[in-house]
Design an enzyme around this catalytic site. Sequence first.
Site, PDB file in Angstrom:
ATOM      1  N   GLU A  21       0.828  -1.201   0.000  1.00 35.23           N
ATOM      2  CA  GLU A  21       0.000   0.000   0.000  1.00 35.23           C
ATOM      3  C   GLU A  21       0.867   1.259   0.000  1.00 35.23           C
ATOM      4  OE1 GLU A  21      -3.444  -1.992   2.812  1.00 35.23           O
ATOM      5  OE2 GLU A  21      -2.259  -0.331   3.567  1.00 35.23           O
ATOM      6  N   CYS A  35      -2.785   1.344   8.591  1.00 32.45           N
ATOM      7  CA  CYS A  35      -1.765   0.598   7.861  1.00 32.45           C
ATOM      8  C   CYS A  35      -2.204  -0.839   7.568  1.00 32.45           C
ATOM      9  CB  CYS A  35      -0.514   0.622   8.737  1.00 32.45           C
ATOM     10  SG  CYS A  35       0.879  -0.160   8.043  1.00 32.45           S
TER      11      CYS A  35
HETATM   12  S1  SF4 Z   1       3.082  -0.837  12.915  1.00 32.57           S
HETATM   13 FE1  SF4 Z   1       4.499  -2.497  13.471  1.00 32.57          FE
HETATM   14  S2  SF4 Z   1       3.753  -4.354  12.412  1.00 32.57           S
HETATM   15 FE2  SF4 Z   1       2.773  -2.556  11.463  1.00 32.57          FE
HETATM   16  S3  SF4 Z   1       4.073  -2.072   9.686  1.00 32.57           S
HETATM   17 FE3  SF4 Z   1       4.748  -0.761  11.391  1.00 32.57          FE
HETATM   18  S4  SF4 Z   1       6.384  -1.942  12.393  1.00 32.57           S
HETATM   19 FE4  SF4 Z   1       5.285  -3.382  11.071  1.00 32.57          FE
END
Ligand code: SF4
Length: 366
Positions: free
Chosen positions: A100, A353
Site C-alpha cells: 500500500e 496501515c
Molecule cells: S506498525 Fe508495526 S507491524 Fe505494522 S508495519 Fe509498522 S512496524 Fe510493522
Amino acid sequence: MEPYTSGMSAKQHLLDLSLDQLEAELEGSGEPTYRARQVLHWIFGRQVTHFTDMTDLPGALRDRLDADLSILVAEELDSSKAPDGTTKTLLQWPDGASTETVMIPSQDRRSSGRDRQRRTVCLSTQVGCDVGCRFCASGIGGSQRDLTVGEVMEQALRVAQQLRDQEERLTHVVFMGMGEPLANYGVTMAAVRHLNAEWGLGIGQRRITVSTVGLPTQIERLAREGLQITLALSLHAPNDELRQELIPWARGVPLERLLQACETYFGETGREVTLEYCLLAGTNDSPVHADQLAAIAKRLRAHVNLLSYNPVEGLPFTRPTDFQSHDFLAALRRQGVNAHHRQSRGLEANAACGQLRRRHGEGLGA
Ligand code: SF4
C-alpha cells in the site's frame, strides 16, 4: 529472506538505478552518458513514464530503452479516497505481492500567516512486516519479502504523477507504510538518496522521515550516513513491559539501549528525534504512561506525535475518545514536552496501515 529483484519480466526496472548506474548502462551500449540525465529528467522532473514520449531522445534509443527497461512495473489493484483527500493505493508487483501507498494532503501554517500545501507520500518498504505490532494489520502474517529500490521509488513516482495531474506537487516523504524500513536498510538508504537527488525527485532531506520501531544498531549506522533526514521512533509504549507486550520484536531490545541509540543519532546529526505514539484506549493512555513518555521525550529532547488508533477489524484494540486523547496531550504539555495530536487521516478510506491489502485477502495469517 530471499533476495528479490523485479526479474519476473526480462526487462530491468529502471527505477532501481541511480544516475551513475544508468550512465554506465548507456555507456556500455555505446550511448553518450548525458542521455541518462535526459531520461531521468523526463521521469522524475516531468513524471513521464513512456519512453515514446521522451521527444528529445533519438527514436532508435527510445526503442532500445523500451525493449530493455521498464519504468512502472506494478498494477494498480485498488484505490480509495477519503473526504479529506487522503488517497490510498494498493499496488501489485510482478511476482504477485502487493503493498500500500498513501498520499496525505495537509497544510502548513507559515509565520507569514499564509498556508502552504503539504503533500506527503507514505511509502512501504516490505511486503507485510515481521515486527508484528499487536495493533497493526500489516503485521498479521509477517513479511513475505523486502521491496526493491525501484519498487519504493515507483510508489513515490506514481503519487508525484497523480499530483502533477491535479497541478500539485509532492513535497514530503515518510517511510511509515508497510514494513520496517531499517530492516531493509540498504534499499531504504538508496531510496532516500534517489528521492533527494537533483536528478531524482529533489525532495529536501529535512522533508524525508524514516520511521522505525527501534533497531539500535541500524539507528547508529543511520547516524553516520551524513544525512539530515528526520528519524521517527515508533515508541507506542513508554516502558519495557508494555512495549514487549505490544511489539514482539522489542523483546530483544531494552528501551534503555534504544534510547542510547537515539541519543547517538541526535549527537551525530544534530537532528531531534520524533517520537510516534499511537494511543490505544485503556492500554497505553493512562496518566502514568503520560509521565513515563514525558520523561523519555525530555531526555531525548524529542517532539511527540500522538495519533489515536484506527481500529482494525478482528484486533482487540479501540480508539480513545477525543476527550481522552486531549487529556493525554495536556499531561505531556504540562511537563514541558513539545507534543501534538495528529489527525487520523482518511479514517473512512481504510487508512490504517495494511487495511486495504487485508480487504483484498492478503496479509491474513502466514
Ligand atoms: S506498525 Fe508495526 S507491524 Fe505494522 S508495519 Fe509498522 S512496524 Fe510493522
